[in-house]
Design an enzyme around this catalytic site. Structure first.
Site, PDB file in Angstrom:
ATOM      1  CD  GLU A   1      -4.322  -5.339   2.715  1.00  0.00           C
ATOM      2  OE1 GLU A   1      -5.214  -4.608   3.165  1.00  0.00           O
ATOM      3  OE2 GLU A   1      -3.061  -5.358   3.016  1.00  0.00           O
TER       4      GLU A   1
ATOM      5  CD  GLU B   1      -3.087  -1.000   1.928  1.00  0.00           C
ATOM      6  OE1 GLU B   1      -3.068  -0.284   2.984  1.00  0.00           O
ATOM      7  OE2 GLU B   1      -4.119  -1.769   1.670  1.00  0.00           O
TER       8      GLU B   1
END
Length: 359
Positions: free
Chosen positions: A282, A170
């Protein structure tokens, strides 16, 4: 909630999905998995991680049976696990690419446990493109240091065909996406030159690796230029995340969308046009009816795009408490493992039948 009602609810969700998924017939996804978290505990989104904050999901180290969880999930038809770890954990709080032998050995125990199940295992550096608040290659650690880290990691598993290298978890608020792509390139080159010639490497864009903004943020076009040392793009996979709560943050129990129109359709279109593939590493939601509905729809749509989307990995199990808002941690009764509502009604390959292992 009565089981009869839940089955009726899921049947309705699948029916809705049939209407949404009309581009082409579904084919099995290659992967379904779960994040086995714990080595990343103590990390913030600014890349500040404290090694002592980790809670290794290893029974002899913490009492948490990560191996038992993974063995259970494999019995459910799962075939990949993502194993988040903080950069600082691996180097014992030093900004270097040199691995601390003691710390690395503990993390390697989890990877070895994962490999023992027969599943694929993703090494995920969970630092948000940062080290203690500073962006890699843009004021923080140099690309040389980042490449050294990945060279040392890849050297250890260069002969493990089921190890996947997740370059970074991320990235966000990246000032220069072209410069970030150069940092990713340095990692890819280091991994390949360390001897890991064929394994999958996952390339994450900015905005927390958002599937929704992967194209519009410029991440897609920048990362499309990242190559293997031989000039090919083989097994260089786009790494994307998508949560289905109202703000896409993955911090709320309720889901409000399936993400198909604003995320998965434009992403699949770009991937197909550019001859690339993506992996949703995710995704998840609360153990509530809305998330059963919308995750079922998302997974069904992903299966309809399986020529360009490899699969999904749920967030999260491992060292999380069972009452964590996005918990996918199975509970152990003393004789058997019991899945959470979301896993048992939507994400388990045995339930959704969208994964190659059970389709």
């Amino acid at each position: 909630m009565a089981i009869k009602f839940l089955y009726s609810f899921v049947a309705a969700a699948v029916s809705t999905t049939a209407v949404l998924v009309n581009a082409k017939a579904s084919a099995p996804l290659r992967f379904a998995g779960v994040n086995i978290a714990g080595f990343d505990f103590g990390c913030g989104t600014d890349g500040t991680c404290v090694a002592s904050g980790a809670v290794p999901p290893i029974h002899k180290l913490s009492g948490i049976d990560g191996l038992g969880q993974m063995q259970h999930f494999v019995n459910d038809g799962y075939n990949v696990f993502r194993l988040p770890v903080g950069w600082q954990y691996l180097t014992n709080d030093k900004m270097t690419g040199v691995l601390d032998k003691t710390q690395f050995a503990k993390y390697n125990t989890l990877v070895s446990d994962c490999l023992s199940t027969g599943a694929y295992c993703e090494i995920d550096i969970h630092n948000y493109a940062r080290y203690n608040g500073q962006i890699i290659g843009q004021g923080g650690p140099s690309n040389k240091i980042f490449a050294e880290l990945w060279s040392n990691i890849a050297s250890h598993w260069k002969n493990e065909t089921k190890v996947i290298f997740g370059v970074m978890n991320e990235p966000h608020d990246i000032p220069n996406i072209t410069a970030w792509a150069a940092s990713v390139q340095s990692a890819v080159t280091a991994i390949r030159e360390a001897g890991a010639k064929t394994q999958m490497i996952l390339l994450p864009g900015t905005d927390y690796a958002s599937a929704k903004t992967f194209v519009s943020s410029g991440s897609a076009n920048a990362l499309a230029k990242v190559k293997n040392p031989d000039g090919t793009f083989t097994n260089l996979i786009m790494d994307v995340h998508r949560y289905l709560d109202y703000d896409g943050s993955g911090t709320n129990a309720e889901c409000v969308t399936n993400g198909i129109e604003d995320s998965w359709t434009p992403l699949a279109t770009w991937l197909r046009a550019n001859g690339r593939k993506a992996f949703n590493t995710e995704t998840g939601g609360g153990n509530v009816e809305s998330c059963v509905k919308y995750l079922s729809q998302q997974i069904s749509y992903q299966a309809s795009q399986s020529d360009v989307i490899l699969g999904y990995i749920g967030w999260a199990a491992g060292a999380f408490a069972t009452n964590y808002v996005l918990s996918q941690v199975p509970s152990y009764s003393g004789t058997s493992w019991n899945d959470t509502l979301l896993v048992s009604m939507a994400m388990s390959p045995k339930i959704n039948k969208h994964i190659a292992t059970v389709a």
